[in-house]
Design a protein around this motif. Sequence first.
Motif, PDB file in Angstrom:
ATOM      1  N   UNK A 131      14.117 -12.924 -18.596  1.00 13.17           N
ATOM      2  CA  UNK A 131      14.134 -12.380 -19.940  1.00 13.17           C
ATOM      3  C   UNK A 131      14.219 -10.861 -19.828  1.00 13.17           C
ATOM      4  N   UNK A 132      14.709 -10.229 -20.857  1.00 16.50           N
ATOM      5  CA  UNK A 132      14.877  -8.774 -20.834  1.00 16.50           C
ATOM      6  C   UNK A 132      13.811  -8.123 -21.712  1.00 16.50           C
ATOM      7  N   UNK A 133      13.144  -7.110 -21.151  1.00 15.67           N
ATOM      8  CA  UNK A 133      12.164  -6.352 -21.935  1.00 15.67           C
ATOM      9  C   UNK A 133      12.613  -4.906 -22.112  1.00 15.67           C
ATOM     10  N   UNK A 134      13.835  -4.633 -21.750  1.00 12.11           N
ATOM     11  CA  UNK A 134      14.390  -3.293 -21.912  1.00 12.11           C
ATOM     12  C   UNK A 134      15.799  -3.273 -21.343  1.00 12.11           C
ATOM     13  N   UNK A 135      16.449  -2.152 -21.503  1.00 12.79           N
ATOM     14  CA  UNK A 135      17.809  -1.984 -20.972  1.00 12.79           C
ATOM     15  C   UNK A 135      17.989  -0.545 -20.510  1.00 12.79           C
ATOM     16  N   UNK A 136      18.879  -0.366 -19.553  1.00 18.35           N
ATOM     17  CA  UNK A 136      19.264   0.983 -19.148  1.00 18.35           C
ATOM     18  C   UNK A 136      20.104   1.635 -20.240  1.00 18.35           C
ATOM     19  N   UNK A 139       9.226  -4.063 -32.012  1.00 21.96           N
ATOM     20  CA  UNK A 139       9.266  -4.531 -30.621  1.00 21.96           C
ATOM     21  C   UNK A 139      10.308  -5.630 -30.462  1.00 21.96           C
ATOM     22  N   UNK A 140      11.046  -5.582 -29.338  1.00 19.99           N
ATOM     23  CA  UNK A 140      12.146  -6.522 -29.141  1.00 19.99           C
ATOM     24  C   UNK A 140      12.202  -6.982 -27.699  1.00 19.99           C
ATOM     25  N   UNK A 141      12.473  -8.267 -27.506  1.00 21.52           N
ATOM     26  CA  UNK A 141      12.772  -8.819 -26.184  1.00 21.52           C
ATOM     27  C   UNK A 141      14.044  -9.651 -26.316  1.00 21.52           C
ATOM     28  N   UNK A 142      14.619 -10.000 -25.193  1.00 19.82           N
ATOM     29  CA  UNK A 142      15.842 -10.794 -25.182  1.00 19.82           C
ATOM     30  C   UNK A 142      15.647 -12.020 -24.305  1.00 19.82           C
ATOM     31  N   UNK A 143      16.085 -13.148 -24.816  1.00 22.03           N
ATOM     32  CA  UNK A 143      16.130 -14.350 -23.988  1.00 22.03           C
ATOM     33  C   UNK A 143      17.256 -15.240 -24.492  1.00 22.03           C
ATOM     34  N   UNK A 144      18.031 -15.753 -23.531  1.00 19.58           N
ATOM     35  CA  UNK A 144      19.120 -16.652 -23.876  1.00 19.58           C
ATOM     36  C   UNK A 144      19.589 -17.443 -22.676  1.00 19.58           C
ATOM     37  N   UNK A 145      20.827 -17.894 -22.753  1.00 18.56           N
ATOM     38  CA  UNK A 145      21.382 -18.824 -21.776  1.00 18.56           C
ATOM     39  C   UNK A 145      21.783 -18.156 -20.464  1.00 18.56           C
TER      40      UNK A 145
END
Length: 382
Positions: free
Chosen positions: A177-182, A343-349
């Motif tokens: 899962x992503x908790x941030x990005x560059x 606040x945002x996180x990312x989760x997917x396929x």
Amino acid sequence: MPKPVDPVALTADLVRCPSVTPVEGGALVLLQALLSDAGFDCTRVDRGGVANLFARWGTRGANRSFGFNGHTDVVPVGDAAAWTHDPFGAEIVDGWMYGRGTTDMKSGVAAFVAAAIDFVRDTPPDGAVILTITGDEEGASVDGTVALLDWMATQGERMTHCLVGEPTCPNDMGEMMKIGRRGSMTAFVTATGVQGHSAYPHRAKNPMSALVKLLAKLEEKPLDAGSAHFDASTLAITTIDCGNPANNVIPARGTATVNIRFNDLHSGDSLSRWVQDCAQTVQHESGVQFDVRLSISGESFLTPPGDFSAMVARAVQAETGRVPVTSTSGGTSDARFVKNHCPVVEFGLVGKTMHQVDERVQVDQIGQLKTIYSRILQDYFA
């Protein structure tokens, strides 16, 4: 009792909409009709020729408003003849659905739309469920999620937390899962010298030599060694050109493009100053004039690990048996805009085939993703 929304059928319907950025292609029209019938208050928030959809179940200004964000636009097909299956056919073969957008990210949108509709119908929450869906994630991203967030600010609409349904898993469902990005910055460099005969270089001022010196200076040493939650920043020279067809002419002008993906040890401003300083140094040494145009498409950001990311991780583990690694790797996403809102996180396929010829998704994983999103909604409003 109404049947649960089938995320596989919905994915197929969306894939059959040829919504190549910035064409809406019928995808948002389809979703608006479905969500409106399910009791969501829907508004088209179109701007700059881009179609966007806002949908809310529950009252505006609720104490808890869980949001999903995603996009229905897709990248171009490329050479259609190279595809094994119709890029907009959503054909299912041996457990895989083929088509542009199956992975990135119509299946993710279908999964969270299906999860949201079933959730509010079966267990109406004390709060609101908000969906923000754009048609401009694969393009300039100026009038997509940004337009939705701008509109929400004027209307008093707010998400307290948001999950972006981008593909996040490299190889196996549930692994990341992503908790941030560059952050991402591109430098477009033009070097202008004096044209001349290659046999008499002292009578010319070669912009290509100066350009090569500048690029070498930028690549001279690593930008950093990484930080607590980020890998090392990277710099890539992506083009060098002067459009010169002759081998005996020193050109008057040359160009280069450099892309930097940076972590939280830098900002767009600090890197911009560094690139400009390097260009000024080489300009002073060579006498060649440099013009540097800088484009910052996103700053680095981090949602610090905490209750929200832990809740998402528990839901993923419960449905896949894997504890997802928290990561900040990869390119940019619309989470870079959402993070200014909540606040945002990312989760997917699994994203292995996104943007490729024969883009495809495992059909059973679409249903699994809906189940994960359903569990997240249940846990959030528990």
